[in-house]
Design a protein around this motif. Structure first.
Motif, PDB file in Angstrom:
ATOM      1  N   VAL A  22       0.813  -1.225   0.000  1.00  0.00           N
ATOM      2  CA  VAL A  22       0.000   0.000   0.000  1.00  0.00           C
ATOM      3  C   VAL A  22       0.850   1.280   0.000  1.00  0.00           C
ATOM      4  CG1 VAL A  22      -2.078  -0.982   1.087  1.00  0.00           C
ATOM      5  CG2 VAL A  22      -0.237  -0.068   2.519  1.00  0.00           C
ATOM      6  N   GLY A  23       2.151   1.132   0.236  1.00  0.00           N
ATOM      7  CA  GLY A  23       3.017   2.316   0.209  1.00  0.00           C
ATOM      8  C   GLY A  23       3.682   2.642   1.539  1.00  0.00           C
ATOM      9  N   LYS A  24       3.798   1.662   2.424  1.00  0.00           N
ATOM     10  CA  LYS A  24       4.429   1.905   3.738  1.00  0.00           C
ATOM     11  C   LYS A  24       5.860   2.420   3.586  1.00  0.00           C
ATOM     12  CE  LYS A  24       3.813  -2.409   4.731  1.00  0.00           C
ATOM     13  NZ  LYS A  24       3.020  -2.752   3.534  1.00  0.00           N
ATOM     14  N   THR A  25       6.633   1.720   2.742  1.00  0.00           N
ATOM     15  CA  THR A  25       8.040   2.109   2.596  1.00  0.00           C
ATOM     16  C   THR A  25       8.148   3.513   2.000  1.00  0.00           C
ATOM     17  OG1 THR A  25       8.644  -0.210   2.322  1.00  0.00           O
ATOM     18  CG2 THR A  25      10.244   1.411   1.582  1.00  0.00           C
ATOM     19  N   SER A  26       7.342   3.782   0.967  1.00  0.00           N
ATOM     20  CA  SER A  26       7.407   5.107   0.334  1.00  0.00           C
ATOM     21  C   SER A  26       7.018   6.205   1.319  1.00  0.00           C
ATOM     22  CB  SER A  26       6.466   5.177  -0.872  1.00  0.00           C
ATOM     23  OG  SER A  26       6.705   4.101  -1.738  1.00  0.00           O
ATOM     24  N   MET A  27       5.945   5.977   2.085  1.00  0.00           N
ATOM     25  CA  MET A  27       5.477   7.008   3.037  1.00  0.00           C
ATOM     26  C   MET A  27       6.473   7.203   4.172  1.00  0.00           C
ATOM     27  SD  MET A  27       2.837   7.975   1.578  1.00  0.00           S
ATOM     28  CE  MET A  27       2.399   7.195   0.043  1.00  0.00           C
ATOM     29  N   SER A  28       7.036   6.096   4.676  1.00  0.00           N
ATOM     30  CA  SER A  28       7.965   6.265   5.790  1.00  0.00           C
ATOM     31  C   SER A  28       9.242   6.954   5.318  1.00  0.00           C
ATOM     32  CB  SER A  28       8.260   4.937   6.499  1.00  0.00           C
ATOM     33  OG  SER A  28       8.609   3.952   5.591  1.00  0.00           O
ATOM     34  N   ALA A  29       9.694   6.624   4.101  1.00  0.00           N
ATOM     35  CA  ALA A  29      10.915   7.266   3.585  1.00  0.00           C
ATOM     36  C   ALA A  29      10.662   8.759   3.347  1.00  0.00           C
ATOM     37  CB  ALA A  29      11.360   6.590   2.294  1.00  0.00           C
ATOM     38  N   SER A  58      13.025  -2.807   1.497  1.00  0.00           N
ATOM     39  CA  SER A  58      13.117  -2.112   0.216  1.00  0.00           C
ATOM     40  C   SER A  58      13.460  -0.636   0.389  1.00  0.00           C
ATOM     41  CB  SER A  58      11.816  -2.289  -0.569  1.00  0.00           C
ATOM     42  OG  SER A  58      10.725  -1.886   0.221  1.00  0.00           O
ATOM     43  N   LEU A  59      14.037  -0.295   1.548  1.00  0.00           N
ATOM     44  CA  LEU A  59      14.457   1.092   1.746  1.00  0.00           C
ATOM     45  C   LEU A  59      15.516   1.492   0.712  1.00  0.00           C
ATOM     46  CD1 LEU A  59      14.713   1.478   5.638  1.00  0.00           C
ATOM     47  CD2 LEU A  59      13.086   2.587   4.098  1.00  0.00           C
ATOM     48  N   ALA A  60      16.379   0.542   0.375  1.00  0.00           N
ATOM     49  CA  ALA A  60      17.441   0.837  -0.589  1.00  0.00           C
ATOM     50  C   ALA A  60      16.832   1.225  -1.939  1.00  0.00           C
ATOM     51  CB  ALA A  60      18.352  -0.374  -0.741  1.00  0.00           C
ATOM     52  N   ASP A 152       9.776   1.418   9.158  1.00  0.00           N
ATOM     53  CA  ASP A 152       8.990   0.927   8.032  1.00  0.00           C
ATOM     54  C   ASP A 152       8.748  -0.547   8.314  1.00  0.00           C
ATOM     55  OD1 ASP A 152       8.043   0.119   5.536  1.00  0.00           O
ATOM     56  OD2 ASP A 152      10.075  -0.073   4.721  1.00  0.00           O
ATOM     57  N   THR A 153       7.504  -0.911   8.653  1.00  0.00           N
ATOM     58  CA  THR A 153       7.275  -2.305   9.062  1.00  0.00           C
ATOM     59  C   THR A 153       6.941  -3.186   7.861  1.00  0.00           C
ATOM     60  OG1 THR A 153       4.896  -2.178   9.419  1.00  0.00           O
ATOM     61  CG2 THR A 153       6.287  -1.470  11.234  1.00  0.00           C
ATOM     62  N   ALA A 154       6.980  -4.481   8.110  1.00  0.00           N
ATOM     63  CA  ALA A 154       6.576  -5.453   7.099  1.00  0.00           C
ATOM     64  C   ALA A 154       5.044  -5.477   7.066  1.00  0.00           C
ATOM     65  CB  ALA A 154       7.141  -6.812   7.462  1.00  0.00           C
ATOM     66  N   PRO A 155       4.434  -6.083   6.034  1.00  0.00           N
ATOM     67  CA  PRO A 155       2.971  -6.083   5.933  1.00  0.00           C
ATOM     68  C   PRO A 155       2.229  -6.526   7.205  1.00  0.00           C
ATOM     69  CG  PRO A 155       3.920  -6.930   3.949  1.00  0.00           C
ATOM     70  CD  PRO A 155       5.058  -6.700   4.890  1.00  0.00           C
ATOM     71  N   THR A 156       0.949  -6.118   7.278  1.00  0.00           N
ATOM     72  CA  THR A 156       0.160  -6.174   8.521  1.00  0.00           C
ATOM     73  C   THR A 156       0.357  -7.386   9.424  1.00  0.00           C
ATOM     74  OG1 THR A 156      -1.516  -4.962   7.326  1.00  0.00           O
ATOM     75  CG2 THR A 156      -2.137  -5.783   9.475  1.00  0.00           C
ATOM     76  N   GLY A 157       0.182  -8.595   8.887  1.00  0.00           N
ATOM     77  CA  GLY A 157       0.236  -9.789   9.720  1.00  0.00           C
ATOM     78  C   GLY A 157       1.493  -9.813  10.561  1.00  0.00           C
ATOM     79  N   HIS A 158       2.578  -9.517   9.914  1.00  0.00           N
ATOM     80  CA  HIS A 158       3.886  -9.482  10.521  1.00  0.00           C
ATOM     81  C   HIS A 158       3.952  -8.402  11.603  1.00  0.00           C
ATOM     82  CE1 HIS A 158       8.038 -10.758   9.773  1.00  0.00           C
ATOM     83  NE2 HIS A 158       8.377  -9.561  10.196  1.00  0.00           N
ATOM     84  N   THR A 159       3.407  -7.230  11.268  1.00  0.00           N
ATOM     85  CA  THR A 159       3.434  -6.105  12.210  1.00  0.00           C
ATOM     86  C   THR A 159       2.649  -6.431  13.464  1.00  0.00           C
ATOM     87  OG1 THR A 159       3.374  -4.671  10.298  1.00  0.00           O
ATOM     88  CG2 THR A 159       3.034  -3.627  12.430  1.00  0.00           C
ATOM     89  N   LEU A 160       1.479  -7.043  13.275  1.00  0.00           N
ATOM     90  CA  LEU A 160       0.652  -7.373  14.430  1.00  0.00           C
ATOM     91  C   LEU A 160       1.417  -8.297  15.358  1.00  0.00           C
ATOM     92  CD1 LEU A 160      -2.866  -7.875  12.837  1.00  0.00           C
ATOM     93  CD2 LEU A 160      -1.852  -5.831  13.823  1.00  0.00           C
ATOM     94  N   ARG A 161       2.138  -9.222  14.751  1.00  0.00           N
ATOM     95  CA  ARG A 161       2.920 -10.145  15.545  1.00  0.00           C
ATOM     96  C   ARG A 161       3.997  -9.367  16.313  1.00  0.00           C
ATOM     97  NH1 ARG A 161       6.392 -14.866  14.367  1.00  0.00           N
ATOM     98  NH2 ARG A 161       7.295 -13.555  12.780  1.00  0.00           N
ATOM     99  N   LEU A 162       4.596  -8.437  15.619  1.00  0.00           N
ATOM    100  CA  LEU A 162       5.649  -7.621  16.238  1.00  0.00           C
ATOM    101  C   LEU A 162       5.118  -6.884  17.464  1.00  0.00           C
ATOM    102  CD1 LEU A 162       8.633  -6.554  15.535  1.00  0.00           C
ATOM    103  CD2 LEU A 162       7.464  -4.530  14.745  1.00  0.00           C
TER     104      LEU A 162
END
Ligand code: ATP
Ligand code: MG
Length: 318
Positions: A22-29, A58-60, A152-162
């Motif tokens: 959805v654009g997490k990496t782009s928005m956080s960068a 994918s920050l790089a 910049d987190t990984a997609p939702t499922g992963h984040t919830l776990r985090l």
């Protein structure tokens, strides 16, 4: 309302989360770049660190430069640094440092044979790698090297776990502590004096880390979790799930970014898409009326490099 108001807050920790792509990496960068520019003007000594715990970082790509697993300076933004944390590697380092202590606890408390205890220890404790990633950040915070940390987190499922990890880890510590307690009780029967062993110190340190991570995640003054979504029915549903989890864990979240909105154009296709999206934009606004909503238009090109992040930032910091 855009993210501009966040510039005025004494934030230390901003997380971005949402479903895949959805654009997490782009928005956080773009946000990290916006804050770094602002800090350069008025908080000259403060540096910004953006990092990811995503196993597929994918920050790089986003910054268009190589980024390592230590803070790497972003070309063209003097006070902005990025880091891709290899959580698996951090876990290996952790095991090297504390493995013996954990084995001690397992052996003394359970009378397991060496090989059995080692087997138990090598079992992957779910999420421990990510907690260690967060621990790395709290260690950085102690060093006060950076003024602001953006994740910049990984997609939702992963984040919830985090987010549930401090609880998970707490259970794990309780389990180890109960083994310790049994051991100490036994030792007391034979000897008066109780030694504080390295294993006990390890448990104490882990407890402190969990407490620190939890306090940071729940601190309204220092922390903000920004939800990124798109104007589709799936986007609305995932946002609902994510926000209710954030509420459950008392993690402050007051902003939603709706990305990839079609510009108002004359083509029939754009008009049709936009009209459809508006239905969902309104639904999001209604459902999450306590959140500030920032709308971001779909750009002609993908978001790559400082220039394109700066231009994206104009929509975030109006
Ligand atoms: N507003 C936009 N306009 C045009 N392209 C965009 C926009 N936002 C993001 N993109 C592009 O969409 C793709 C996915 O974006 P991004 O990598 O930021 O999403 P993500 O949520 O981090 O994905 P993942 O879940 O895989 O980590 C990228 O190629 C990015 O350049
Ligand atoms: Mg990403």
């Amino acid at each position: 309302m855009p993210l501009t108001e966040l510039l005025e807050k004494p934030l230390q920790f901003i997380m971005f989360g949402g479903k895949g792509g959805v654009g997490k990496t782009s928005m956080s960068a773009a946000t990290a770049l916006g804050f770094a520019k602002e800090y350069a003007k008025r908080r000259k000594n403060d540096k910004v660190l953006i990092f990811t715990t995503d196993p597929a970082p994918s920050l790089a790509d986003s910054f268009g430069q190589k980024i390592g697993n230590e803070p790497t300076q972003i070309e063209g933004a003097k006070n902005l640094f990025a880091m891709e944390i290899d959580a698996k590697k951090v876990l290996e380092e952790f095991k090297k440092e504390y493995g013996e202590d954990i084995l001690d606890i397992l052996q003394e408390g359970t009378y397991l044979a060496n090989e059995e205890a080692e087997e138990l220890f090598s079992l992957d404790i779910p999420g421990l790698d990510e907690v260690m990633g967060l621990k790395k950040i709290t260690d950085f915070m102690d060093s006060q090297e950076f003024g602001l940390y953006i994740v910049d987190t990984a997609p939702t499922g992963h984040t919830l776990r985090l987010l549930t990890l401090p609880e998970l880890l707490d259970d794990w510590i309780k389990f180890l502590a109960s083994l310790r307690w049994k051991y100490h009780a036994m030792v007391r029967q034979f000897a008066r004096e109780e030694r504080v062993t390295k294993a006990d110190q390890f448990l104490l340190e882990m407890k402190k880390t969990v407490k620190k991570v939890r306090e940071l995640l729940q601190d309204e003054k220092r922390t903000e979790f920004i939800v990124v979504t798109i104007a589709e029915s799936m986007g609305v549903r995932e946002t609902e799930d994510l926000i209710s989890t954030l509420e459950k864990f008392h993690i402050p979240s007051r902003h939603i970014i709706i990305n990839n909105i079609f510009p108002k154009e004359d083509s029939d296709f754009a008009k049709f898409k936009r009209k459809n999206q508006e239905k969902y934009i309104n639904e999001i606004k209604k459902k999450f009326s306590n959140h500030a909503i920032t709308e971001v238009l779909l750009q002609a090109d993908e978001i790559q490099g400082i220039k394109s992040l700066e231009s994206l930032g104009k929509q975030l910091f109006v």
